[in-house]
Scaffold this motif. Structure first.
Motif: not given
Length: 84
Positions: A64-72
């Motif tokens: 319900a609260n997925p982590p980000s998939t955006v890599r910095v």
């Protein structure tokens, strides 16, 4: 809610949401324990803020609260911190 970014900004090491190796500043810049301690000396190279261990999101809450998939990935910021 924290983004839980998927990797270290310095070395691009994977930091899954259950990892106890993630460190963040108040802006959620994210680093692995090795870079946070050995390269950055506990301070974020972007804002100068303190790096603290990132909390682990309980596995039951990830759907319900997925982590980000955006890599910095910003190794230049880490090189500057290393040179200081």
């Amino acid at each position: 809610m924290l983004e839980l970014r998927p990797g270290c900004e310095c070395c691009d090491r994977d930091l899954p949401p259950g990892s106890r190796e993630g460190f963040i500043c108040s802006f959620e810049c994210t680093y692995c324990a090795d870079c946070a301690e050995k390269v950055l000396g506990g301070a974020c190279p972007n804002c100068g803020g303190e790096l603290v261990r990132r909390p682990v999101r309980p596995a039951a809450k990830l759907a319900a609260n997925p982590p980000s998939t955006v890599r910095v990935f910003n190794p230049d910021g880490c090189r500057k911190a290393k040179a200081s």
